[in-house]
Scaffold this motif. Structure first.
Motif, PDB file in Angstrom:
ATOM      1  N   LEU A 159       0.756  -1.344  -0.125  1.00 32.00           N
ATOM      2  CA  LEU A 159       0.005   0.010  -0.146  1.00 32.00           C
ATOM      3  C   LEU A 159       0.864   0.979   0.124  1.00 32.00           C
ATOM      4  O   LEU A 159       0.740   2.097  -0.792  1.00 32.00           O
ATOM      5  N   TYR A 162       2.750   1.369  -3.346  1.00 36.82           N
ATOM      6  CA  TYR A 162       2.059   2.164  -4.364  1.00 36.82           C
ATOM      7  C   TYR A 162       1.739   3.479  -4.528  1.00 36.82           C
ATOM      8  O   TYR A 162       1.788   4.184  -5.309  1.00 36.82           O
ATOM      9  N   TRP A 163       1.538   3.974  -3.373  1.00 38.17           N
ATOM     10  CA  TRP A 163       1.112   5.427  -3.007  1.00 38.17           C
ATOM     11  C   TRP A 163       2.437   6.327  -3.246  1.00 38.17           C
ATOM     12  O   TRP A 163       2.295   7.243  -4.224  1.00 38.17           O
ATOM     13  N   SER A 210      -2.134  -1.384 -11.662  1.00 34.98           N
ATOM     14  CA  SER A 210      -2.898  -1.447 -10.496  1.00 34.98           C
ATOM     15  C   SER A 210      -3.372  -2.754 -10.113  1.00 34.98           C
ATOM     16  O   SER A 210      -4.025  -2.743  -8.934  1.00 34.98           O
ATOM     17  N   PRO A 213      -1.715  -3.262  -6.139  1.00 31.45           N
ATOM     18  CA  PRO A 213      -2.311  -2.851  -4.824  1.00 31.45           C
ATOM     19  C   PRO A 213      -3.632  -3.908  -4.627  1.00 31.45           C
ATOM     20  O   PRO A 213      -3.883  -3.889  -3.522  1.00 31.45           O
ATOM     21  N   GLY A 216      -3.068  -6.325  -2.277  1.00 30.93           N
ATOM     22  CA  GLY A 216      -3.601  -6.179  -0.756  1.00 30.93           C
ATOM     23  C   GLY A 216      -4.768  -6.293  -0.305  1.00 30.93           C
ATOM     24  O   GLY A 216      -5.191  -6.760   0.725  1.00 30.93           O
ATOM     25  N   THR A 268      -6.262   2.628  -5.752  1.00 29.88           N
ATOM     26  CA  THR A 268      -5.462   3.481  -4.970  1.00 29.88           C
ATOM     27  C   THR A 268      -5.443   2.865  -3.423  1.00 29.88           C
ATOM     28  O   THR A 268      -6.350   1.968  -3.140  1.00 29.88           O
ATOM     29  N   SER A 269      -4.508   2.931  -2.820  1.00 27.67           N
ATOM     30  CA  SER A 269      -4.064   2.401  -1.533  1.00 27.67           C
ATOM     31  C   SER A 269      -5.531   2.698  -0.455  1.00 27.67           C
ATOM     32  O   SER A 269      -5.884   1.808   0.498  1.00 27.67           O
TER      33      SER A 269
END
Length: 369
Positions: A159, A162-163, A210, A213, A216, A268-269
């Motif tokens: 997370l 990726y951010w 993408s 993430p 996760g 997104t995270s």
């Protein structure tokens, strides 16, 4: 396709999977048709929630896809974990996991393009099933080879990594950290290296970058499944613990949204944590009502869908369900009148699909991947 009874697993998990699939097997279209017919504010609100946001933000419909991936993670300690407990060689498990992931990727390509021969430029390779296959595969590999402590390290690292990746990069010609559809780094990489066409021309919501993430999301499901299976807590305390974890994820995801917007297209995270929180809360509710309190009858409708979820998802590419619904329910639609004609047929599609799944269940026929 195999003919066997479903493997031993949480009844609540099959019911929740069926609840998830219910919305994309016909309920979405039903409420959209109801909105058109009635223009009632409640119908409009529900129909709005059953559509994706354009870019940043969140609606209920944005939960459907990650919830399914989350549940794939929840089932992992009950399936892969059981094999590890039996002493099954990890290399054999790895082969099965990779095979399953690749099969889902292939099914996703078929779902997108049908069984047609097309020019390469017209083929869309990224897909919902492909995203599930890739993310599930890597989450399972982490589960098999990493200790529980380092599974959490992987989750946090994915997370944050990726951010930072999107924060300090961008597409050429755009300012660093640009998160617009054209300017973000992930979409640019997909445009540059993925063959064929992207879903939105310059961007694909199931793109390659993408998928990182999304691992996760699968890991978060694994954490929940491992807790339900192995925690020594009293069974009545497990659901509140899951719910508390869900609330924490919602709070952290909502706060992170201020800096890294909740965005399903980029996965997104903050999106991982926000939908993870929603998924944990739903799992807590279903688990408490079904597996703790023992109220199962009401969930039979959803369970029938959940045990053959891949089958009903793929069926729309090979079966004309609208034609079938007209064949069975057109008399009812005619009685309802022109205004509610499509509403009745949309409800009929749900009915004939469920009847088909019930028949498959009664005959113990399940699509295995």
């Amino acid at each position: 396709m195999s003919e066997s009874t479903p493997s031993q697993r949480l009844y609540s998990l099959d019911a929740l999977r069926g609840f998830d699939m219910f919305w994309i097997m016909g309920a979405e279209d039903f409420f959209h048709e109801l909105m058109v017919a009635t223009k009632h504010p409640a119908a409009i609100w529900i129909a709005t929630q059953l559509s994706h946001v354009e870019w940043n933000g969140f609606r209920f419909y944005d939960l459907i896809f990650p919830l399914f991936l989350f549940m794939s993670g929840v089932s992992t300690p009950y399936s892969v974990g059981r094999e590890l407990e039996k002493g099954t060689d990890k290399s054999k498990l790895l082969q099965r996991i990779i095979k399953r992931g690749l099969i889902l990727v292939v099914l996703g390509i078929i779902y997108n393009n049908g069984l047609h021969i097309k020019p390469l430029a017209e083929v869309r390779f990224p897909s919902v099933l492909g995203r599930i296959g890739i993310a599930y595969m890597f989450a399972c590999i982490i589960y098999i080879y990493a200790s529980q402590r380092f599974q959490y390290v992987w989750f946090v690292g994915i997370l944050i990594g990726y951010w930072l990746l999107l924060k300090f990069t961008s597409a050429p010609g755009f300012p660093m950290g640009d998160l617009s559809m054209e300017g973000n780094f992930a979409s640019w990489v997909d445009r540059t290296i993925l063959p064929g066409r992207l879903h939105r021309g310059i961007h694909d919501p199931e793109g390659l970058v993408s998928a990182f993430p999304a691992i996760g999301t699968g890991l978060l499901g694994i954490f929940a499944g491992n807790f339900l299976k192995n925690s020594t807590l009293d069974i009545k305390r497990k659901a509140p613990s899951l719910a508390l974890a869900g609330v924490v994820c919602l709070i952290v995801g909502g706060f992170w949204d201020l800096f890294f917007p909740i965005n399903k297209n980029l996965w997104t995270s903050s999106f991982v944590l926000y939908v993870g929180g929603c998924s944990l809360l739903l799992l807590a509710v279903f688990y408490f009502i079904i597996d703790v309190l023992g109220y199962r009858r009401w969930a039979f409708f959803f369970m029938i869908i959940g045990v053959n979820s891949i089958l009903i998802y793929m069926s729309g590419k090979f079966i004309d369900w609208y034609y079938t619904s007209k064949g069975v329910f057109q008399w009812m639609a005619d009685l309802a009148g022109e205004h509610y004609y499509e509403v009745v047929l949309a409800g009929g599609i749900i009915a004939v699909k469920w009847g088909f799944l019930w028949f498959m269940y009664r005959n113990k026929i399940f699509l295995r991947v």
